[in-house]
Structure formats: structure tokens, C-alpha cells
Design a protein around this motif. Structure first.
Motif: not given
Length: 356
Positions: A83-86, A151-152, A173-175, A177-186
Motif C-alpha cells: 500500500a502506497h501514499i502519493l 501497517p496501522v 490509517r490502515r494499509a 491490499p486496496q491501498g491505505w484506509r483513513q478514518q478521522v477519530l477526533q
């Protein structure tokens, strides 16, 4: 220095046909493009049927500009996927100010499948004064609070304008196979994470075979006049999202894993059935029988993970109580009261004594 870096950056290919042609002619492995040829990513993402619509719209808008840049973060790589971030940006000098519009996209690579491209987030505009300029600088900075190179990752994002914080948020953020997933917690982030005193302490911790985020030991006031709060929150991963557990549910979850240091309250146990840790199956059968006789949640805890208990045992108990009086009240409701006993399992860490 900034202008020199921009001048020497590799040209970005936004045209889908051109990007695919370069890929074929140069015999480039598309699964490695994020690391070897990131400047091809905008064009490849626009050409791919696996690109989500949000990213397609954002990329198309940026690619209408003359100068487009791509930078990338260190990826997370597993045996068969990565998983990559650009970051794709468009810097423009207007007067004496460098304006930069940016997005963060993520690329997922899974062995045997075409890469997938998704929009991670739209980043706020950044402004940089050039030379002797009155423009106040505006930018976003990110700090990894936990999970660096894992990965987290628990991330604090802060938007600044000169010496002022205009926005802040805690991101998980969690890596995949579909890429990084991101969730705002606060949002906003607590002052405690921004150089102040009040707020909860945030941690990323291993939990079973995965990870959890814990926000606990909340406090208000100041070092000289502090008041500690009793609550805690925990997030765990469930299929495709982070699920929040509050209060008692969070305390029970942490207690079962021996993570008592993350709990904001003392823990008292009403021990109904102890046994050696070699007889876990026998003890579990006793726990089920007890639940049939008097319905209610019962936990099996490892005494070695709790400082108030002697190691080497497993104990069946209702969820931990905050005080001995609460445990005594619960004990009155159980038959064979003489066969039970109460024990303090841990003493909570004082939030007012923690630093930061």
C-alpha cells in the motif's frame, strides 16, 4: 531551496494514453510504478478502470494546470501486497507567494491483480512567502503518534497559519491490499497533543492479532489544578472500519488483554472460579455453567497480566468493578457466596501525574 527543488522535479505524465505507452515501451512493471516511476501515477490512475470517481475528478482538475508534482511516502509491503501514499500537487507563484493545491492518493497492489487507485484526502492549500513577502505561511504538518513503519498508524494532523493552529485532527490509517484506509477519530485534537494540558492520552497498541487505539486518562485544568476523568475509548478493526467502544465496554476489552495501564479507573474483581492456567478448558466449562445459573457477562482473565493477582492462574469474574463496594454489592447476588472472594486487580495510573 524550495524553488530549486521544484525546478528539478521530474515532469508528471497526466495523459492516460501517454502514461500507458511509456509503461509498455519501457517494459515497466505497473505494480512497482509507485516506487520506481511515481510521476506516471496520475496518468495511469486516470486510465485505470479501478480508479474511484473522487480521485478521477480531483486528478483531472489538478492535471489541467501546467506544473504538477508527485512525491511519495515510504510504503507498507507484505509478502503479496503493498500500500502506497502519493501526494500530487500543483505549485503556482502568484506575486511573492507560492500557492500549492494538493491531494493525497493511495495505490494498492495485490499479487495477480491490477493496481487500484483511490483518493485518500484533499489537503488544504499551502502558502509560502517568497523572499521579502508579507504573506503569512500556511501549511499542514503530520506527526505519527504510534505505529511508525507498521501497517496501522495513528497520526496527528495540524493545519497552521503562521503561529496559529487553524485545524487539527487525529487520523487512523490502515494499509490494505486496496491501498491505505483513513478514518478521522477526533477533531479538533485535544490540547494535550498540541502543547497544552487538557485532554486524553492517545496510544496505538497491539490487541490479540491486530491493533487497537486507546484514548484514556482524560484530564482538565492545569498541572497545579488538575482534575482526572474516568472514561476511556477504544477503537478496534471490524472488516472495513474502526469501531468505537466506550466506557465499560472499552474497560472490559482492555482488561481481557491485560492492558490495565490504559484504563482510567481502578479494577476490582469478584472472583467466582480460579484454576491453574493448565486447565483452561475445565475453567471455561465452569464459566458457562455459572452463566446458565445466573445470566450475565463473565470474563476469563489471566492473573499474570494483572498486578494485583498472583500469577499462574485463570480467574472467572464479572467485568471489573471500579470500587470494592460495587464488587461487594454484586457478590450479594451470587449463590454460594462463601466460595467467592474480592481482589483489587490494578490501581489506575493518575492522569494528573502523567507527562505529557
Amino acid at each position: 531551496m524550495l524553488l530549486a527543488a521544484l525546478a528539478h522535479a521530474a515532469p508528471v505524465v497526466c495523459d492516460p494514453i501517454q502514461a500507458q505507452s511509456i509503461l509498455i515501451e519501457a517494459k515497466i512493471d505497473e505494480s512497482r510504478v509507485s516506487q520506481t516511476h511515481p510521476w506516471l501515477i496520475p496518468g495511469l490512475a486516470l486510465a485505470s478502470p479501478h480508479t474511484d470517481d473522487n480521485l478521477r475528478v480531483a486528478l483531472s482538475a489538478l492535471c489541467e494546470q501546467e506544473d504538477v508534482l508527485v512525491t511519495f511516502d515510504e510504503p507498507w509491503q507484505d509478502a503479496s501486497w503493498s500500500a502506497h501514499i502519493l501526494r500530487v500537487s500543483n505549485p503556482q507563484i502568484r506575486g511573492c507567494t507560492l500557492y500549492e493545491e494538493s491531494i493525497a492518493l493511495t495505490v494498492g497492489r495485490h499479487e495477480g491483480s491490477a493496481p487500484s487507485y483511490h483518493l485518500l484526502t484533499r489537503l488544504p492549500w499551502s502558502l509560502t512567502p517568497v523572499g521579502d513577502c508579507d504573506t503569512e505561511p500556511t501549511w499542514r504538518e503530520e506527526t505519527v503518534l504510534g505505529g511508525e513503519s507498521s501497517p496501522v498508524r495513528l497520526v496527528l494532523a495540524v493545519d497552521r497559519k503562521a503561529d496559529t493552529i487553524t485545524h487539527s485532527e487525529i487520523i487512523l490509517r490502515r494499509a490494505t491490499p486496496q491501498g491505505w484506509r483513513q478514518q478521522v477519530l477526533q477533531t479538533p485534537a485535544p490540547p494535550r497533543l498540541l502543547g497544552g494540558f487538557s485532554g486524553s492520552n492517545w496510544r496505538l497498541t497491539p490487541l490479540e492479532e491486530d491493533w487497537a487505539v486507546v484514548a484514556s486518562h482524560h484530564r482538565t485544568g492545569s498541572r497545579d489544578a488538575c482534575e482526572a476523568g474516568p472514561d476511556q475509548r477504544t477503537w478496534t478493526w471490524n472488516d472495513d472500519a474502526w469501531v468505537l467502544h466506550k466506557g465499560h465496554a472499552a474497560r472490559n476489552l482492555l482488561a481481557e488483554e491485560g492492558l490495565w495501564r490504559f484504563i482510567s479507573e481502578d479494577g476490582w474483581l469478584l472472583i467466582l472460579a480460579p484454576d491453574t492456567d493448565d486447565d483452561a478448558e475445565v475453567l471455561d466449562a465452569r464459566r458457562r455453567r455459572l452463566m446458565r445459573r445466573q445470566p450475565g457477562e463473565l470474563l476469563t482473565l489471566d492473573s499474570a497480566s494483572l498486578p494485583g493477582l498472583n500469577p499462574g492462574y485463570l480467574v472467572v469474574t464479572p467485568p471489573p468493578f471500579v470500587t470494592s463496594a460495587q464488587a461487594e454489592d454484586a457478590r450479594d447476588g451470587w449463590r454460594r457466596r462463601s466460595q467467592t472472594y474480592i481482589k483489587q486487580a490494578w490501581t489506575a495510573v493518575d492522569a494528573c501525574e502523567q507527562t505529557p
